[in-house]
Write a protein that holds these residues in place. Sequence first.
Motif, short mmCIF file in Angstrom:
data_model
loop_
_atom_site.label_atom_id
_atom_site.label_comp_id
_atom_site.label_asym_id
_atom_site.label_seq_id
_atom_site.Cartn_x
_atom_site.Cartn_y
_atom_site.Cartn_z
N LEU A 276 16.17 -2.72 6.60
CA LEU A 276 14.96 -2.18 7.22
C LEU A 276 13.85 -1.98 6.20
N PHE A 277 14.18 -1.46 5.02
CA PHE A 277 13.18 -1.28 3.96
C PHE A 277 12.57 -2.62 3.54
N ILE A 278 13.43 -3.60 3.30
CA ILE A 278 12.92 -4.89 2.85
C ILE A 278 12.10 -5.56 3.95
N PHE A 279 12.53 -5.43 5.20
CA PHE A 279 11.75 -5.95 6.31
C PHE A 279 10.38 -5.27 6.38
N SER A 280 10.34 -3.96 6.17
CA SER A 280 9.06 -3.24 6.20
C SER A 280 8.16 -3.68 5.05
N ILE A 281 8.73 -3.88 3.88
CA ILE A 281 7.93 -4.34 2.75
C ILE A 281 7.34 -5.71 3.04
N LEU B 34 11.93 12.88 7.72
CA LEU B 34 10.68 13.04 8.46
C LEU B 34 9.47 12.85 7.56
N VAL B 35 9.53 13.42 6.35
CA VAL B 35 8.43 13.25 5.39
C VAL B 35 8.31 11.79 4.97
N ALA B 36 9.45 11.11 4.79
CA ALA B 36 9.42 9.69 4.41
C ALA B 36 8.78 8.85 5.51
N ILE B 37 9.08 9.16 6.76
CA ILE B 37 8.47 8.42 7.88
C ILE B 37 6.97 8.67 7.93
N ALA B 38 6.57 9.92 7.73
CA ALA B 38 5.13 10.23 7.71
C ALA B 38 4.43 9.51 6.56
N LEU C 75 3.98 5.89 7.44
CA LEU C 75 2.89 5.71 8.40
C LEU C 75 1.53 5.79 7.71
N VAL C 76 1.39 6.71 6.75
CA VAL C 76 0.13 6.84 6.02
C VAL C 76 -0.13 5.58 5.21
N LEU C 77 0.90 5.06 4.55
CA LEU C 77 0.73 3.83 3.77
C LEU C 77 0.41 2.64 4.66
#
Length: 174
Positions: free
Chosen positions: A67-72, A159-163, A166-168
Motif C-alpha cells: 500500500l505504501f509503495i502504491f501510494s508513492i 490516525l495522525v499518519a493518515i492525516a 492527506l495533507v501531503l
Amino acid sequence: MVNPVILILTVLIMLLSLGMIFAKSPISSAISLVGLMVALGGIYALIGAHFVAALQVIIYAGAVMVLFIFSIMLLNMNEERGEIDFASWKTYAALGISLGLTGFLGVAFFNWSQETGLPTPDIYTLQKIKEVGGNVVAVSAVLFSQAYIQFELISLLLLVAIAGALVLAKRKVD
C-alpha cells in the motif's frame, strides 16, 4: 546473555531505519522499511512469538508496504528532498519533541522496575503461553487487558499518519 542473532538483527534494524530516514528517494525509504519489518519479524520469531512474527511479516512487510509503495507511485513522488537546515529552530524543536515522545512511549510501553531501572520480565513465558492455549490467546489477553493504552496510542499514531498523508496528497494536487 542475549542471543547473538538478536543483536545482529537489532543492529540491522538500526541501520535500515537510518537508511529509511536518509534515503534520497521515497521508494528507497520504503524498501528499507520492508527490510526493517522483516528483521523485526525475525526477532519476534527468535523470542518465541511465532504468531506475532507471522503477522509482522504478512501484514506489515507484505500488505501495508504494498500500500505504501502504491501510494508513492500514485502520488508520483520522484523529486528528491532538500537539505536539512540544522541551524533552524524548527530542527531543534522537532528533535526535542521526538526525544520527549520517545521517552513517553518508553515509559508507556514498558513496566519499569523501581530498583533496577530496567524493564521487568514479562509474565508470559513459553510455559505460561502453552498453559493458556497458545500465542493467539496470550496476545489477545495482554492486548485487551494490560496493553489497551498502547493499543490506543497506536490507533492515534495511525490516525495522525493518515492525516499527514492527506495533507501531503493535497499539497501535490494544489
